[in-house]
Design an enzyme around this catalytic site. Structure first.
Site, PDB file in Angstrom:
ATOM      1  N   GLU A  21      -1.873  -0.829   8.327  1.00 13.24           N
ATOM      2  CA  GLU A  21      -2.868  -1.799   8.758  1.00 13.24           C
ATOM      3  C   GLU A  21      -2.238  -2.744   9.767  1.00 13.24           C
ATOM      4  OE1 GLU A  21      -3.973  -3.421   4.977  1.00 13.24           O
ATOM      5  OE2 GLU A  21      -2.288  -4.827   4.905  1.00 13.24           O
TER       6      GLU A  21
ATOM      7  N   ARG B  37      -0.440  -4.244  -6.667  1.00 10.75           N
ATOM      8  CA  ARG B  37      -0.009  -5.638  -6.794  1.00 10.75           C
ATOM      9  C   ARG B  37       1.325  -5.720  -7.527  1.00 10.75           C
ATOM     10  NH1 ARG B  37      -5.615  -6.444  -7.457  1.00 10.75           N
ATOM     11  NH2 ARG B  37      -5.444  -6.046  -9.697  1.00 10.75           N
TER      12      ARG B  37
ATOM     13  N   HIS C  57       0.861  -1.176   0.000  1.00  9.67           N
ATOM     14  CA  HIS C  57       0.000   0.000   0.000  1.00  9.67           C
ATOM     15  C   HIS C  57       0.905   1.236   0.000  1.00  9.67           C
ATOM     16  CE1 HIS C  57      -3.151  -2.812   0.763  1.00  9.67           C
ATOM     17  NE2 HIS C  57      -2.621  -3.175   1.909  1.00  9.67           N
TER      18      HIS C  57
ATOM     19  N   HIS D  60       3.764  -7.552   1.319  1.00  2.72           N
ATOM     20  CA  HIS D  60       3.130  -8.616   2.086  1.00  2.72           C
ATOM     21  C   HIS D  60       2.275  -9.494   1.182  1.00  2.72           C
ATOM     22  CE1 HIS D  60       0.375  -5.116   2.265  1.00  2.72           C
ATOM     23  NE2 HIS D  60      -0.611  -6.002   2.244  1.00  2.72           N
TER      24      HIS D  60
END
Length: 263
Positions: free
Chosen positions: A78, A156, A64, A136
């Site tokens: 997050e 991605r 992100h 991740h």
């Protein structure tokens, strides 16, 4: 317009990597391959989003963006609390060693990025904080709670041959090419109250029964066991609710619970 304090509306999302064998509190008997269950936040908590993830296959390798590289000007820090894990379940977080953006891009294109990632076996009650820019990938066999900044910007790098777009140029502008800091990983004591995150974007507390940690302003509750009550409504495990202040929540029948507040 969203109603006042009480149970939050949930949004169930079918995903190619989702599962049909959901935990009992989420199973609707429709056979849908659910990957995510979101709880739509009220205006008072609009900067934070809480959801469950259910993984039957690996999720894409992704990051992100940092705030300065995001089209919205907002990053997406997050965190994850593992609530169920099949034996040997893993997730990737960070790289095994430091890699250059050029090496990462080439590996994303030829698939060898899978071998560069730090795949870790995880178990119930493992907790990880994932800053923006951290590479991740969540593996299969997991149920987890994700608390995040309320942003849907994901880049991605690799998707195991699935027919979805990659975002290598955007990802390279924010990616951290090094190992994940172990200080951001901890084991949660299921019987103890713990402040898991204390800013800068949200607060997250793991409580057991009546919480003792002060929470200012509106609070979202996500029971992990038992149930709490808000304004006469019962919020059971598998659901979530919110209150204008912590004192409006009845925790007398609640076991473990996550408490979420915006910063």
């Amino acid at each position: 317009m969203m109603a006042g304090p009480g149970i939050l509306t949930e949004t169930r999302l079918v995903k190619p990597w989702g599962r049909c064998d959901l935990p009992q509190s989420f199973d609707r008997g429709d056979g849908a391959q659910i990957g995510e269950v979101w709880f739509d936040p009220p205006e008072e908590l609009k900067s934070v989003l809480a959801k469950y993830l259910f993984t039957g296959e690996r999720l894409s390798v992704q990051i992100h963006p940092l705030p300065e590289n995001s089209p919205t000007g907002v990053g997406k820090d997050e965190c994850w609390l593992i609530t169920e894990a099949k034996p040997g379940a893993t997730l990737a977080i960070g790289f095994r060693e430091e890699f250059s953006p050029e090496d990462i891009r080439a590996a994303a294109l030829d698939g060898s990025i899978e071998d560069m990632l730090d795949w870790r076996e995880v178990k119930e009650n493992d907790f990880l904080y994932v800053p923006s820019g951290t590479v991740h990938a969540i593996g299969p066999g997991l149920t987890l709670v994700e608390i995040q900044q309320n942003s849907d910007i994901t880049y991605r790098l690799y998707d195991y041959g699935r027919d979805r777009d990659l975002h290598l140029d955007d990802a390279m502008r924010s990616i951290d090419g090094g190992p994940y800091p172990d200080r951001l990983l901890q084991k949660v004591d299921a019987g103890a109250e713990t402040v898991l995150v204390d800013g800068p974007y949200f607060r997250l507390v793991h409580s057991v029964g009546m919480p003792s940690t002060a929470m200012e302003g509106a609070v979202q509750v996500l029971p992990l066991s038992g149930a709490c009550r808000i304004g006469g409504e019962t919020v059971s495990a598998g659901a979530s609710g919110w209150a204008s202040e912590l004192g409006d929540v009845d925790f007398s029948q609640c076991g473990r619970c996550l408490l979420i507040a915006a910063c």
